[in-house]
Design a protein around this motif. Structure first.
Motif: not given
Length: 90
Positions: A47-73
């Motif tokens: 359960e801990f591993q699954d939760e960690f993977k889920k959080e890491a995936s969400q963080l990766e998605e947030a970083v990707k979105t932020t990078a795309e916004l910065e590129h557009k700006q």
């Protein structure tokens, strides 16, 4: 066979000592309890591993979105600067 750094001969000695200390009637009950405890630990670990993977995936998605916004700006700023440069030249 090597579990937790304990080989087969050591495991046999532990089983004999446990049999002498707890008796033949109590030993199966203790084995079941130990098995349930190990299973609960494995479930919690999974359960801990699954939760960690889920959080890491969400963080990766947030970083990707932020990078795309910065590129557009940056692109928008470059376009504004180009327009301003053309106004000054023209």
């Amino acid at each position: 066979m090597n579990i937790f750094g304990i080989g087969l001969p050591e495991m046999a000695v532990i089983m004999v000592v446990a049999l002498l200390v707890f008796g033949p009637k109590k030993l199966p009950e203790m084995g079941r309890s130990l098995g349930k405890a190990v299973r609960a630990f494995q479930d919690a670990s999974q359960e801990f591993q699954d939760e960690f993977k889920k959080e890491a995936s969400q963080l990766e998605e947030a970083v990707k979105t932020t990078a795309e916004l910065e590129h557009k700006q940056i692109s928008a700023i470059e376009k504004v600067e180009e327009v301003e440069r053309l106004k000054v030249e023209g």
